[in-house]
Design an enzyme around this catalytic site. Structure first.
Site, PDB file in Angstrom:
ATOM      1  N   CYS A 116      51.334   8.245   0.241  1.00 34.62           N
ATOM      2  CA  CYS A 116      52.380   7.225   0.036  1.00 34.62           C
ATOM      3  C   CYS A 116      53.520   7.685  -0.869  1.00 34.62           C
ATOM      4  CB  CYS A 116      51.770   5.955  -0.535  1.00 34.62           C
ATOM      5  SG  CYS A 116      50.620   5.187   0.596  1.00 34.62           S
ATOM      6  N   HIS A 256      57.188   1.412  -4.049  1.00 35.11           N
ATOM      7  CA  HIS A 256      56.336   1.543  -2.863  1.00 35.11           C
ATOM      8  C   HIS A 256      55.664   0.193  -2.623  1.00 35.11           C
ATOM      9  CE1 HIS A 256      53.450   2.862  -0.016  1.00 35.11           C
ATOM     10  NE2 HIS A 256      52.417   2.779  -0.837  1.00 35.11           N
ATOM     11  N   ASN A 286      52.153  -2.206   4.171  1.00 34.58           N
ATOM     12  CA  ASN A 286      52.301  -0.861   3.604  1.00 34.58           C
ATOM     13  C   ASN A 286      52.522   0.137   4.739  1.00 34.58           C
ATOM     14  OD1 ASN A 286      52.030   1.611   2.388  1.00 34.58           O
ATOM     15  ND2 ASN A 286      50.084   1.171   1.365  1.00 34.58           N
TER      16      ASN A 286
END
Ligand code: UT7
Length: 331
Positions: A116, A256, A286
């Site tokens: 990520c 994020h 996500n």
């Protein structure tokens, strides 16, 4: 001293049309909309359903979005870095596939894997090529078809992830705008808390590990959550301190999008109010490498030349980091 900085000069994004709601997940696993919303802030996510399409196709759509609204052309791109945890295949790189699909015949290309945090790692890496003068127009891609590695029988994981891509063009800037600083960190001892167990060289895919569902992403949610809250907040506070920034200096925080509670904790630690935090987790979940450029794409019209922006991420590895940039253009 070289005073060339690397600045984002265009931003594009793409999410597939299919919307997977929490109510659809309720039919697949033992969960419910109220639990997912209160624990993660996610209401729905996008899924790439088309047969034979992968992360490169998500990215190509995001790039087309840039070409449509700006003067940039594929032949002018001299480098592509693609951050992805779900490459089209183990090799060749998804960056090479993207270059071929868009006609970037003059670009050298490679993938960068930092889960990520990949978009931040890629942006920092690309900025060094620009600052050195060796490259003039770099496409930095964050793209993931997470649905290809998600186990839709695992309620602790499947509720979080979605598919999407964001892309930035990075170019030299002589006005002092663009990327000012970055702090990137890794800790490989955290690798077993968020990983795909099978499919690599240690454990190639076999019938046996498919039966154990080891081809899918596994996470120890609580450990990842606790580590993410601390690491993302710490590194964001650190980059502010290092650059003498107070909360009133920050125009935008771009975190994020893994869990709304992680985002809130980071913003609190930085002293940044909700109105300055880009959050689209409710719509997309996500998207791993896609989250940060997708936010910039969606907020592009609100960004002004000179805005101080902090990007922050945490992901598998563990990897985490923060970038401080000055936005380089008015939309
Ligand atoms: O991009 C970076 C990678 N990922 C992350 O940053 C994710 C980090 N982790 C998280 O976001 C959270 O840990 C989750 C959203 C994955 C889980 O939330 P949590 O608040 O940490 O829940 P938990 O794992 O502590 O589980 C609490 C309870 C458990 O039940 P018991 O043992 O208390 O009876 C779970 O079995 O919630 C249960 N549970 C669920 N219930 C309904 C776990 N998943 C679900 C679910 N629906 N989907």
């Amino acid at each position: 001293m070289n005073n060339i900085k690397a600045a984002i000069t265009a931003i594009g994004g793409y999410v597939p049309d299919y919307i997977m709601t929490n109510h659809e997940l309720e039919k697949m696993v033992d969960t419910n909309d109220e639990w997912i919303m209160s624990r993660t802030g996610i209401k729905e996510r996008r899924i790439l359903k088309e047969e034979g399409k992968g992360s490169s196709d998500l990215a190509v759509n995001a790039i087309k979005n840039i070409f449509k609204k700006t003067h940039h052309k594929a032949e002018e791109i001299d480098m592509i870095i693609c951050a992805t945890a779900t490459p089209d295949m183990i090799f060749p790189s998804t960056a090479c596939v993207i270059a071929d699909k868009i006609g970037a015949v003059n670009a050298f290309c490679y993938d960068l894997m930092a889960a990520c945090s990949g978009f931040l790692y890629s942006l920092t890496t690309a900025s060094k090529y620009i600052e050195s003068g060796s490259h003039k127009k770099i496409l930095v891609v964050g793209t993931d078809k997470m649905s290809s590695i998600i186990d839709y029988q695992d309620r602790a994981t499947c509720i979080i992830f979605g598919d999407g891509a964001g892309v930035a063009i990075l170019e030299p800037n002589s006005e002092g705008l663009g990327i000012q600083d970055s702090i990137l960190r890794s800790d490989g001892s955290g690798r077993n808390f968020l990983h795909v167990k099978a499919g690599g060289s240690v454990k190639p895919i076999t019938k046996d590990n498919i039966e154990k569902r080891e081809q899918f992403a596994y996470q120890d949610g609580q450990t990842v959550f606790k580590t993410a809250v601390k690491s993302m907040a710490d590194v964001s506070a650190e980059i502010m301190e290092k650059n003498n920034l107070s909360s009133s200096d920050i125009s935008w925080l771009v975190p994020h999008q893994a869990n709304k509670r992680i985002i809130d904790a980071t913003a609190r630690r930085m002293g940044v109010g909700n109105d300055k935090v880009m959050i689209n987790i409710e719509k997309y979940g996500n998207t791993t490498n896609g989250t940060i450029p997708l936010c910039l794409w969606e907020w592009e019209n609100q960004l002004r030349k000179g805005d101080n922006i902090i990007l922050a991420a945490f992901g598998g590895g563990f990897t985490w980091g923060s970038i401080y940039m000055k936005w380089a253009y008015d939309s």
